[in-house]
Design an enzyme around this catalytic site. Structure first.
Site, PDB file in Angstrom:
ATOM      1  N   GLY A 157     -18.851   7.525  -6.259  1.00  0.00           N
ATOM      2  CA  GLY A 157     -18.469   7.111  -7.609  1.00  0.00           C
ATOM      3  C   GLY A 157     -18.746   5.647  -7.865  1.00  0.00           C
TER       4      GLY A 157
ATOM      5  N   THR B 107     -21.318   4.722 -10.933  1.00  0.00           N
ATOM      6  CA  THR B 107     -21.635   4.689 -12.361  1.00  0.00           C
ATOM      7  C   THR B 107     -20.405   5.021 -13.208  1.00  0.00           C
ATOM      8  OG1 THR B 107     -23.932   5.288 -11.975  1.00  0.00           O
ATOM      9  CG2 THR B 107     -23.042   5.765 -14.158  1.00  0.00           C
ATOM     10  N   GLU B 108     -20.248   4.295 -14.306  1.00  0.00           N
ATOM     11  CA  GLU B 108     -19.140   4.536 -15.230  1.00  0.00           C
ATOM     12  C   GLU B 108     -19.678   4.880 -16.615  1.00  0.00           C
ATOM     13  OE1 GLU B 108     -15.868   1.643 -13.060  1.00  0.00           O
ATOM     14  OE2 GLU B 108     -16.452   1.225 -15.131  1.00  0.00           O
TER      15      GLU B 108
ATOM     16  N   GLY C 255     -23.843   1.599 -16.266  1.00  0.00           N
ATOM     17  CA  GLY C 255     -24.768   2.295 -15.396  1.00  0.00           C
ATOM     18  C   GLY C 255     -25.664   1.319 -14.672  1.00  0.00           C
TER      19      GLY C 255
ATOM     20  N   GLY D 128     -50.797  26.350 -20.042  1.00  0.00           N
ATOM     21  CA  GLY D 128     -50.676  26.736 -21.436  1.00  0.00           C
ATOM     22  C   GLY D 128     -49.265  27.173 -21.775  1.00  0.00           C
TER      23      GLY D 128
ATOM     24  N   GLU E 268     -30.255   6.369  -9.820  1.00  0.00           N
ATOM     25  CA  GLU E 268     -30.571   5.457  -8.712  1.00  0.00           C
ATOM     26  C   GLU E 268     -31.441   4.287  -9.189  1.00  0.00           C
ATOM     27  OE1 GLU E 268     -28.836   6.255  -6.376  1.00  0.00           O
ATOM     28  OE2 GLU E 268     -28.793   8.405  -6.054  1.00  0.00           O
TER      29      GLU E 268
END
Length: 397
Positions: free
Chosen positions: A143, A145-146, A150, A352, A376
């Site tokens: 934990g 990143t908030e 980031g 395609g 990351e």
């Protein structure tokens, strides 16, 4: 004296640069083991998992990955395999060739959660958590990143305060792989003494991890928010060797290295799909692989794919020699993820309309890589890391 054409080994479309010559027998054995596991356990079901937006049986998958030594693979002791960094990279490539979500499960478990405890934890913390994590019995998450922080983790709002000998954590973390299935969360928080890391048992009162839904990328992966509402921890929950932002950034470097290899797995899957399709799909009376424009696309994809693998291998050898710098990891992630996305998009054009079908892996890999491009460290952050290294001038702020 140069070799005559008749004495040269045949050209191998799967390894046109002969990169396999750089691998040891043990390297190849590790790669084969992970490739077989992915072929047996992931590839037959991954399209369905992706369409449903879930990763069923994740705990069983984790135990199986532990049984083949893929969790905390390059760490030593505590039940870890002690493999080389090149071997870990080869494993990441094979896992992401199946799906980025599977490689993310392994990467977060080993390179983030386990590495943080292995590198910064006390002996008691290592003995408590690492053997179970190496076997897959315990799943971990990381934990940092908030919701509002980031690319700038120094601005984190999650904080920990002392109450007697205890710590009390409050805050939120966002986009956390493995969060809602984890038994331990490595959480980074601001304290009066700077940023510290904590090994948080997820059954602690006040801890919750609601799963994030409605994703259009990494759909076969468990992604969660972490909510810490006055989570009380004993003094020995803090990682004693982790002080300051450099500690989580070192963990991220370990994980980014795996992405350098993993992105080439997704690219390889798309390239091989496009090559096979071009050999068999007929238009205007012959296979489309016989047309110049298609061959030009295939040649360009092969160039970038195998240059990327060669770069990953070079970085892996530097890592094993203790010479790999963070700027070099940024070099690899920026290049390989960017080129992998382009290979996926070009493969889609060769297929395609079939390129958007989950009967083929191309669109699944393409959408997954949109997340890999961002997590990351975004492409822009890695460009600035390299810009600072090249110029000596800091352009981050």
């Amino acid at each position: 004296m140069s070799a005559t054409p008749s004495s040269l080994p045949p050209f191998d479309p799967g390894d046109p640069l002969g990169i396999d010559d750089l691998l040891t027998d043990e390297d190849r054995a590790v790669r084969a083991t992970v490739r077989r596991w992915a072929a047996d356990r992931v590839l037959p079901q991954i399209a369905d998992w992706y369409e449903r937006g879930e990763l069923p049986g994740i705990r069983e998958l984790a135990r199986e990955l532990g049984s083949i030594g893929a969790l905390g693979m390059s760490l030593t002791g505590y039940g870890c395999a002690g493999a080389s960094h090149v071997q870990y990279g080869l494993a990441c490539l094979e896992l992401e060739a199946a799906d980025s979500g599977i490689r993310s499960l392994v990467s977060v478990q080993g390179s983030l959660a386990m590495y943080a405890i292995w590198r910064f934890g006390s002996e008691e913390q290592k003995q408590r958590w690492l053997p179970g994590m190496a076997s897959g019995e315990i799943i971990g998450c990381f934990g940092l990143t908030e919701p509002d922080h980031g690319s700038d983790p120094a601005g984190m709002r999650t904080h920990a305060r002392r109450e007697g000998s205890d710590w009390v954590l409050t805050g939120r973390k966002m986009w956390i792989t493995n969060g809602s299935v984890a038994g331990v969360a490595v959480v980074w928080a601001r304290t009066d003494d700077g940023i510290r890391g904590f090994a948080v048992p997820t059954d602690s009162p006040g801890f919750s991890a609601p799963e994030i839904k409605h994703k259009w990328s990494l759909r076969a992966s468990v992604t969660s928010e972490l909510v810490l509402d006055e989570v009380r921890l004993p003094a020995d929950a803090v990682l004693p060797g982790a002080t300051g932002l450099g500690a989580p950034l070192r963990c991220l470097g370990h994980a980014r290295y795996g992405i350098v290899w993993g992105a080439m797995g997704a690219a390889r899957s798309c390239f091989e799909t496009a090559l096979d399709y071009a050999r068999t799909r007929e238009q205007f009376g012959r296979p489309i692989g016989g047309f110049q424009l298609t061959q030009a696309k295939l040649a360009d994809m092969a160039l970038e794919l195998h240059k990327g693998v060669l770069l990953a291998h070079h970085l892996g050898r530097r890592f094993d020699a203790g010479k790999l710098r963070p700027e070099q990891i940024s070099f690899g992630k920026l290049n390989n993820v960017r080129e992998a996305i382009e290979i996926c998009r070009t493969s889609r054009t060769i297929l395609g309309a079939n390129g958007i079908s989950l009967d083929y892996p191309v669109m699944r890999h393409a959408t997954n890589l949109e997340s890999v491009l961002t997590y990351e460290g975004t492409a822009e952050m890695h460009q600035l890391v390299l810009g600072k290294a090249l110029t000596g001038l800091d352009a981050f702020r």
